[in-house]
Design an enzyme around this catalytic site. Structure first.
Site, PDB file in Angstrom:
ATOM      1  N   ASN A   1      15.351  77.588   4.306  1.00 53.26           N
ATOM      2  CA  ASN A   1      16.661  77.788   4.919  1.00 53.26           C
ATOM      3  C   ASN A   1      17.354  76.448   5.121  1.00 53.26           C
ATOM      4  O   ASN A   1      16.703  75.428   5.356  1.00 53.26           O
ATOM      5  CB  ASN A   1      16.525  78.539   6.256  1.00 53.26           C
TER       6      ASN A   1
ATOM      7  N   PHE B   1      22.375  75.174  12.092  1.00 52.26           N
ATOM      8  CA  PHE B   1      22.736  75.552  13.464  1.00 52.26           C
ATOM      9  C   PHE B   1      24.051  76.333  13.549  1.00 52.26           C
ATOM     10  O   PHE B   1      24.943  75.984  14.338  1.00 52.26           O
ATOM     11  CB  PHE B   1      22.850  74.316  14.369  1.00 52.26           C
TER      12      PHE B   1
ATOM     13  N   SER C   1      15.205  69.637  12.951  1.00 52.56           N
ATOM     14  CA  SER C   1      15.736  70.432  11.847  1.00 52.56           C
ATOM     15  C   SER C   1      16.151  69.499  10.717  1.00 52.56           C
ATOM     16  O   SER C   1      16.806  68.481  10.963  1.00 52.56           O
ATOM     17  CB  SER C   1      16.950  71.253  12.302  1.00 52.56           C
TER      18      SER C   1
ATOM     19  N   ASN D   1      18.349  70.228   8.552  1.00 49.54           N
ATOM     20  CA  ASN D   1      19.612  70.747   8.023  1.00 49.54           C
ATOM     21  C   ASN D   1      20.859  70.244   8.730  1.00 49.54           C
ATOM     22  O   ASN D   1      21.961  70.685   8.425  1.00 49.54           O
ATOM     23  CB  ASN D   1      19.580  72.285   8.070  1.00 49.54           C
ATOM     24  N   THR D   2      20.682  69.341   9.699  1.00 54.35           N
ATOM     25  CA  THR D   2      21.806  68.669  10.346  1.00 54.35           C
ATOM     26  C   THR D   2      21.673  67.181  10.060  1.00 54.35           C
ATOM     27  O   THR D   2      20.662  66.572  10.429  1.00 54.35           O
ATOM     28  CB  THR D   2      21.798  68.914  11.865  1.00 54.35           C
TER      29      THR D   2
ATOM     30  N   LYS E   1      10.684  69.530  20.018  1.00 49.95           N
ATOM     31  CA  LYS E   1      10.231  70.152  18.771  1.00 49.95           C
ATOM     32  C   LYS E   1      10.268  69.117  17.667  1.00 49.95           C
ATOM     33  O   LYS E   1      11.310  68.521  17.383  1.00 49.95           O
ATOM     34  CB  LYS E   1      11.109  71.349  18.407  1.00 49.95           C
TER      35      LYS E   1
ATOM     36  N   ASN F   1       8.504  72.219  13.228  1.00 50.48           N
ATOM     37  CA  ASN F   1       9.677  72.752  12.556  1.00 50.48           C
ATOM     38  C   ASN F   1       9.356  72.943  11.069  1.00 50.48           C
ATOM     39  O   ASN F   1       8.202  72.817  10.659  1.00 50.48           O
ATOM     40  CB  ASN F   1      10.864  71.799  12.745  1.00 50.48           C
TER      41      ASN F   1
END
Length: 375
Positions: A109, A113, A178, A180-181, A220, A249
């Site tokens: 994925n 967010f 994450s 993805n940021t 995390k 994560n």
């Protein structure tokens, strides 16, 4: 609980992954959610100052906007972690952004967010608390906080979320991992993380919340940290007396077994292909913290054996997300009953006796004493 998931799973797997997820949330909120009342005192434990009916929870990412806390807890989870929430509403990354590897029961994925923002999230949590006031708690509520993609100050974003949600949450997770940021994982570097944790702990303790009601602050982390980075994070976690770590994560690694057409897709990999790595990182953090810090194990858990192995590797609690996608809601009672069986087969009275049982720490460390001191 009648398990209809095997009947609808082929249809869901043919749908776009996000559409299937939205449909699942609608079903949960409609009142047709499956329920599980399985209870066993052998699975009860105290972590972060809260009594968990069982150590099996739902990971962040499933209920991003805290829309379905009540039905999710009714499914039998000992705790639910809502989020990740950011201060401002945002769309996240462009679609398509979720890719299934059905053969390997894994997912990539790159959501970024997406969510309705802090105000909407806090309203949902407040509504949940109001509706459940005066009733025995069904489960423990955690919230996962992040930063907006266009943030000016990561600290200010986390601080705003923390300030608003601390009076409502049982624990709060700072998501610095994450993939993805842009730039988020850079917050795990030693000096940056040191300043971030110091600042957020100061914010938390300055809030007008009695110490007994103050939520624990957790971190995390990514499974892709080097050994030196892990050691630094562990020392910072202990130095700042945070409540615990969530490990881990998603990973940016692309294992050989991953479906070939997915290897070039950006994003974080979760599910079965993450399992061994996530467990190894968990085991390392249990050793690095000397068993003194509660750890939540997540990543690739899809059976009672997986959950039991993660507890024996050092987890006080475990979480699922991708496993639920592939196995359905019947996974919850299956894992709870399996954990009860493991406890009894090991000759133990309570699952807390199994925490870190497979990780040698040395004769000078008393695990029970360390965990008690951390609590």
């Amino acid at each position: 609980m009648i398990n209809l998931y095997p009947l609808v799973k082929p249809w869901l797997m043919q749908m776009d992954a996000e559409d299937a997820h939205r449909l699942t949330l609608r079903v949960l909120k409609s009142g047709f959610a499956p329920t599980c009342d399985y209870a066993d005192d052998a699975l009860r434990s105290e972590v972060f100052g809260h009594v968990f009916a069982n150590p099996f929870g739902l990971a962040a990412g499933f209920d991003k906007d805290a829309e379905a806390i009540t039905p999710l807890m009714a499914m039998g989870f000992g705790f639910v972690e809502a989020g990740t929430v950011t201060p401002l509403a945002q769309e996240g990354n462009p679609a398509p952004r979720i890719f299934r590897d059905i053969k390997n029961k894994s997912v990539i994925n790159r959501m970024g967010f997406p969510g309705a923002g802090l105000d909407a999230f806090a309203a949902q949590v407040s509504h949940f608390r109001t509706r459940s006031a005066g009733q025995p708690p069904r489960g423990i509520l955690g919230v996962n906080i992040g930063v907006n993609k266009e943030t000016v100050s990561a600290f200010e974003d986390y601080s705003r979320c923390l300030t608003v949600l601390a009076p409502m949450a049982d624990y709060i997770v700072v998501n610095v991992s994450s993939p993805n940021t842009p730039g988020l994982r850079d917050l795990q570097s030693e000096n940056t993380l040191d300043a971030l944790l110091a600042g957020l702990m100061a914010v938390l303790h300055a809030l007008d919340i009695p110490p007994v009601a103050r939520p624990s602050l957790l971190l995390k982390i990514a499974p892709d940290l080097t050994p030196d980075q892990r050691a630094a994070v562990a020392q910072l976690a202990l130095r700042h007396s945070i409540g615990g770590l969530v490990i881990s994560n998603t990973t940016t690694a692309r294992p050989e077994a991953l479906a070939e057409h997915l290897k070039s897709e950006a994003g974080g990999l979760s599910g079965q292909l993450l399992k061994e790595n996530a467990c190894a990182v968990l085991r390392d953090f249990y050793r690095l913290t000397g068993g003194a810090l509660p750890l939540i194990g997540v990543g690739g858990i899809a059976s009672a054996d997986d959950a039991w192995a993660r507890i024996r590797a050092g987890a006080s609690l475990v979480q699922v997300y991708t496993g639920l996608v592939y196995e359905g809601p019947a996974l919850v009672p299956q894992i709870l009953k399996g954990l009860s069986a493991h406890v009894r087969a090991a000759g133990m009275k309570n699952i807390s006796e199994a925490i870190g049982a497979d990780v040698p720490l040395g004769a000078d460390i008393d695990r029970a004493e360390k965990r008690g001191a951390a609590a």
